[in-house]
Design a protein around this motif. Structure first.
Motif, PDB file in Angstrom:
ATOM      1  N   VAL A  34       1.830  -1.446   1.009  1.00  0.00           N
ATOM      2  CA  VAL A  34       1.409  -2.695   0.386  1.00  0.00           C
ATOM      3  C   VAL A  34       1.893  -2.674  -1.058  1.00  0.00           C
ATOM      4  O   VAL A  34       1.918  -1.626  -1.706  1.00  0.00           O
ATOM      5  N   LEU A  50      -0.379   2.838   3.435  1.00  0.00           N
ATOM      6  CA  LEU A  50      -1.613   2.432   4.104  1.00  0.00           C
ATOM      7  C   LEU A  50      -2.020   3.445   5.168  1.00  0.00           C
ATOM      8  O   LEU A  50      -2.802   3.126   6.060  1.00  0.00           O
ATOM      9  N   ALA A  54      -6.562   0.758   3.361  1.00  0.00           N
ATOM     10  CA  ALA A  54      -6.136  -0.148   2.299  1.00  0.00           C
ATOM     11  C   ALA A  54      -6.614   0.362   0.946  1.00  0.00           C
ATOM     12  O   ALA A  54      -7.727   0.859   0.828  1.00  0.00           O
TER      13      ALA A  54
END
Length: 95
Positions: A34, A50, A54
């Protein structure tokens, strides 16, 4: 960023690294990375894997970058569980 990964794969330039990270973020089988909000003064955006869930983006980072989108849904229960885990681990280290 490119220097840290040259042992694994020799990328031509920073744009090839970023395009590969975008591929990992848009993977059909589930994203693996991310993009984090850009920090003030930073040249490039930061990325995080990840593989362990998260990331929790700190308030001070999101306050600096109001246009940043949240990285995922993190519940209060998950945060409480993490805090409890940290407290337990700190107690183990103290003994």
């Amino acid at each position: 960023m490119r220097l840290n990964c040259e042992r694994l794969h020799k990328f031509a330039d920073i744009s090839s690294v970023e395009s590969f990270l975008v591929e990992l973020a848009e993977r059909a089988g589930g994203r693996l990375v991310v993009e984090l909000p850009r920090q003030p003064g930073a040249r490039e955006n930061r990325w995080m894997h990840l593989l362990s869930g998260a990331p929790v983006i700190e308030e001070r980072l999101s306050a600096r970058a109001p246009s940043a989108a949240p990285a995922g849904d993190v519940t209060v229960g998950e945060i409480a569980a993490l805090k409890a885990n940290v407290a337990r681990l700190e107690a183990e280290w103290a003994n």
